[in-house]
Design a protein around this motif. Structure first.
Motif, mmCIF file in Angstrom:
data_model
loop_
_atom_site.group_PDB
_atom_site.id
_atom_site.type_symbol
_atom_site.label_atom_id
_atom_site.label_comp_id
_atom_site.label_asym_id
_atom_site.label_seq_id
_atom_site.Cartn_x
_atom_site.Cartn_y
_atom_site.Cartn_z
ATOM 1 N N MET A 15 14.857 0.485 -0.203
ATOM 2 C CA MET A 15 14.074 -0.488 0.546
ATOM 3 C C MET A 15 12.689 -0.591 -0.095
ATOM 4 O O MET A 15 12.072 0.428 -0.417
ATOM 5 N N THR A 16 12.242 -1.818 -0.292
ATOM 6 C CA THR A 16 10.942 -2.068 -0.900
ATOM 7 C C THR A 16 9.992 -2.592 0.165
ATOM 8 O O THR A 16 10.415 -3.291 1.100
ATOM 9 N N GLY A 17 8.709 -2.263 0.052
ATOM 10 C CA GLY A 17 7.712 -2.758 0.989
ATOM 11 C C GLY A 17 7.561 -4.268 0.917
ATOM 12 O O GLY A 17 8.060 -4.928 -0.003
ATOM 13 N N VAL A 18 6.845 -4.838 1.865
ATOM 14 C CA VAL A 18 6.707 -6.300 1.950
ATOM 15 C C VAL A 18 5.910 -6.833 0.757
ATOM 16 O O VAL A 18 5.070 -6.135 0.173
ATOM 17 N N TYR A 23 0.943 0.471 9.197
ATOM 18 C CA TYR A 23 0.641 0.183 7.802
ATOM 19 C C TYR A 23 1.938 0.000 7.028
ATOM 20 O O TYR A 23 2.853 0.804 7.141
ATOM 21 N N ILE A 24 2.021 -1.091 6.285
ATOM 22 C CA ILE A 24 3.194 -1.349 5.455
ATOM 23 C C ILE A 24 2.721 -1.537 4.020
ATOM 24 O O ILE A 24 1.771 -2.273 3.761
ATOM 25 N N GLU A 25 3.409 -0.860 3.119
ATOM 26 C CA GLU A 25 3.076 -1.004 1.709
ATOM 27 C C GLU A 25 3.363 -2.428 1.240
ATOM 28 O O GLU A 25 4.373 -3.031 1.589
ATOM 29 N N THR A 26 2.451 -2.975 0.423
ATOM 30 C CA THR A 26 2.718 -4.207 -0.319
ATOM 31 C C THR A 26 3.261 -3.774 -1.674
ATOM 32 O O THR A 26 2.564 -3.126 -2.447
ATOM 33 N N HIS A 37 9.643 -2.208 6.372
ATOM 34 C CA HIS A 37 8.780 -1.344 7.185
ATOM 35 C C HIS A 37 8.735 0.098 6.691
ATOM 36 O O HIS A 37 7.740 0.787 6.879
ATOM 37 N N ILE A 38 9.844 0.569 6.100
ATOM 38 C CA ILE A 38 9.921 1.975 5.704
ATOM 39 C C ILE A 38 10.397 2.089 4.258
ATOM 40 O O ILE A 38 11.514 2.551 4.002
ATOM 41 N N PRO A 39 9.575 1.648 3.302
ATOM 42 C CA PRO A 39 10.012 1.690 1.897
ATOM 43 C C PRO A 39 10.416 3.097 1.470
ATOM 44 O O PRO A 39 9.708 4.067 1.712
ATOM 45 N N ASP A 40 11.577 3.180 0.844
ATOM 46 C CA ASP A 40 12.116 4.475 0.454
ATOM 47 C C ASP A 40 13.227 4.233 -0.566
ATOM 48 O O ASP A 40 13.700 3.099 -0.730
ATOM 49 N N ALA A 41 13.640 5.280 -1.244
ATOM 50 C CA ALA A 41 14.743 5.199 -2.206
ATOM 51 C C ALA A 41 15.394 6.568 -2.301
ATOM 52 O O ALA A 41 14.714 7.560 -2.540
ATOM 53 N N PHE A 42 16.708 6.609 -2.091
ATOM 54 C CA PHE A 42 17.403 7.876 -2.259
ATOM 55 C C PHE A 42 18.844 7.613 -2.663
ATOM 56 O O PHE A 42 19.362 6.487 -2.574
ATOM 57 N N LYS A 43 19.521 8.651 -3.108
ATOM 58 C CA LYS A 43 20.890 8.560 -3.607
ATOM 59 C C LYS A 43 21.727 9.666 -2.982
ATOM 60 O O LYS A 43 21.242 10.774 -2.787
#
Length: 553
Positions: A249-252, A272-275, A235-241
């Motif tokens: 997290m990757t989108g559907v 809206y969810i990223e594919t 639901h909430i694609p993001d990437a951090f360190k």
């Protein structure tokens, strides 16, 4: 290591026109993705991860189609089914229907048996730990979706279940450079996730509360190894360190785009969810990188038959959570060879009254205020045998090729321990007669440098009895590096490791930690405080009882 991460197929019906993964379209959809991956030279993939929700709303009859889609992804990546990690999602079993946990889990279990990410090292109730086939990377798959309470929420782990996961990781993954943790629900609330503030009860339904403790404990357990948390939910694609942990997290990847909404209190809210698909790259010589492929329709309205995959190099945001260093919160790099071995040493020191107080010179600059007799500790043969056994276990986990490893025994006990270990692991052994790297060690150093120049060694393991400040070992490392460069005009490209009987974890050894890749010791909880020479009374007032630099006072 290069990972392809896809997640959340949400297959509602293989014949649903509104799904990208429908029977008549999924191959074309996946072909186009791999065309774009290849176009950007990212096709040399080592591992595929799918983090759950293969079917939608418990429609387990769709697992055969999910399996066909996964197998086609594996084929396009030129991998085998033993290069795939999958985990359970909250949609992958029937909820609120009669049946035991085992019965509800069975359809996913049958599907998942086809896919494993390498050799199984160990498993417990909620997790399995694997060693990847392609690279020396460990993969921890944690189930945080299957709840016995039939709630569509992340599970609550018992303390025993959490301890079992940590214990399993401590046994196998403490010294591995990289650990990949796969879950369905995210282990933290992603800090840029606006959606979590828009929807009431979001965190309760989508963020694994116990994941905070898991990531914290794993991070502390492996302070100098990278731990990469890869999750589904989508639901909430993001990437951090942050520090030594990364969260991705990757989108559907699939689903019926017309059903992307939530219902709270009778009100429907569209979202809206990223594919998406992501490529995650990491290695010893370059930082973690994330490449994202977004599927976009070519028209204003979403059309599940007309779209393109678009590439972007994702920014891996750095989030600082550093606290001002103090003796209470500095995390040491020193890891023990096992709690039972440490307890045996501590018990022997206490029972035999081996702990001595006084001035013990450990280097020209420092002195310890305490000392123990290693010889008296090793009078217990079981302690010595266990030290060798546990050292061999850890070396076999962290060293890829023992034939490219040089064991360097320092002083009498370092030489004795190092010789036993080298015979067990099949490595070369060289022994230095003292901690000094001049005078009496010149010939030995010359032989060592000849061997290093002749063969392309990858690792040097320095074995000694006690590490106090680490300065003596650092001088050996500096001498090896300097002389090697002088003789060959090249930099020595090796990793240094250390094994010791005692290394007090409370002593700050920042320079030592920076130079040595892994630090193993049999006992780290025996306090042996050290002081700089100028902080102590002169030697006439406080005579030195022992001088570890080579002279008895």
């Amino acid at each position: 290591m290069r990972i392809l991460h896809i997640t959340d197929f949400h297959i509602d019906s293989p014949d649903n026109d509104n799904e990208n993964l429908r029977t008549g379209y999924y191959k074309e959809f996946i072909d186009n993705l791999f065309y774009k991956i290849t176009e950007h030279n990212l096709n040399d993939i080592d591992l595929i991860i799918n983090s759950g929700d293969f079917v939608n709303m418990g429609k387990v009859e769709n697992f055969p189609h999910a399996s066909a889609v996964m197998k086609y992804v594996v084929e396009k990546a030129n991998l085998s089914k033993t290069d795939v990690a999958v985990c359970l999602g909250n949609h992958d079993f029937k909820m609120k229907v009669p049946g035991t946990i085992e019965e509800k889990f069975s359809p996913f279990d049958d599907f998942a048996k086809d896919f494993v990410p390498g050799a199984l090292l160990k498993e417990c109730k909620r997790a399995k730990l694997f060693l990847s086939n392609k690279k020396n990377v460990q993969v921890l798959i944690v189930d945080n979706a299957l709840t016995e309470l039939d709630k569509n929420q992340p599970i609550n782990l018992s303390l025993a279940e959490m301890d079992a996961i940590i214990s399993m990781t401590r046994e196998f993954a403490v010294q591995s450079k990289d650990l990949v943790v796969v879950t369905h629900y995210p282990v933290i609330n992603f800090p840029m996730a606006k959606y979590s503030a828009e929807v009431e009860g979001w965190a309760k339904d989508h963020v694994w509360r116990d994941g905070y403790n898991l990531q914290h404990r794993l991070g502390n357990l492996r302070p100098h190894g990278e731990t990469i948390f890869i999750c589904g939910d989508g639901h909430i694609p993001d990437a951090f360190k942050t520090e030594n942990r990364a969260f991705i997290m990757t989108g559907v990847f699939g689903g019926d785009y017309t059903k992307r909404h939530s219902i709270k209190g009778g009100a429907s809210k569209s979202f809206y969810i990223e594919t998406q698909a992501r490529i995650i790259d990491f290695s010893e010589d370059k930082p973690l990188q994330v490449s994202t492929f977004n599927y976009k329709p070519i028209a204003y309205d979403y059309d599940p038959g007309a779209g393109n995959w678009l590439y972007e190099q994702s920014e891996l945001r750095e989030i600082s959570v550093k606290v001002k260093a103090s003796p209470q919160n500095v995390v040491s790099k020193t890891n023990i060879l096992g709690e039972p071995l440490q307890k045996a040493i501590l018990d022997r020191v206490r029972i035999e009254k081996l702990y001595k107080i006084g001035r013990f010179v450990t280097s020209p600059e420092t002195s310890s205020f305490s000392w123990v007799s290693i010889n008296r500790i090793f009078e217990n043969q079981q302690i010595f045998n266990t030290l060798i056994d546990k050292s061999v276990e850890q070396i076999n986990l962290m060293i890829k090729d023992s034939s490219k490893t040089m064991m360097l025994g320092v002083d009498f006990y370092g030489a004795m321990i190092g010789t036993h270990i080298s015979l067990r692991v099949g490595s070369e052994i060289c022994c230095l007669s003292s901690r000094s790297v001049s005078d009496e060690n010149d010939d030995l150093m010359h032989i060592l440098l000849q061997r290093l120049a002749q063969d392309s060694y990858k690792d040097i393991i320095i074995v000694t009895d006690v590490i106090s400040s680490g300065s003596s070992v650092l001088k050996i490392i500096d001498e090896i590096d300097t002389l090697y460069k002088k003789q060959t005009n090249n930099e020595l490209d090796v990793k240094y490791h250390s094994i010791s009987v005692i290394a007090d974890v409370k002593i700050q050894r920042s320079d030592f930690d920076a130079r040595v890749s892994s630090i193993l010791t049999a006992c780290r909880d025996l306090r042996m405080p050290i002081f700089k020479t100028d902080q102590l009374p002169d030697v006439e007032t406080l005579p030195a009882r022992f001088n570890a630099t080579g002279n008895i006072d």
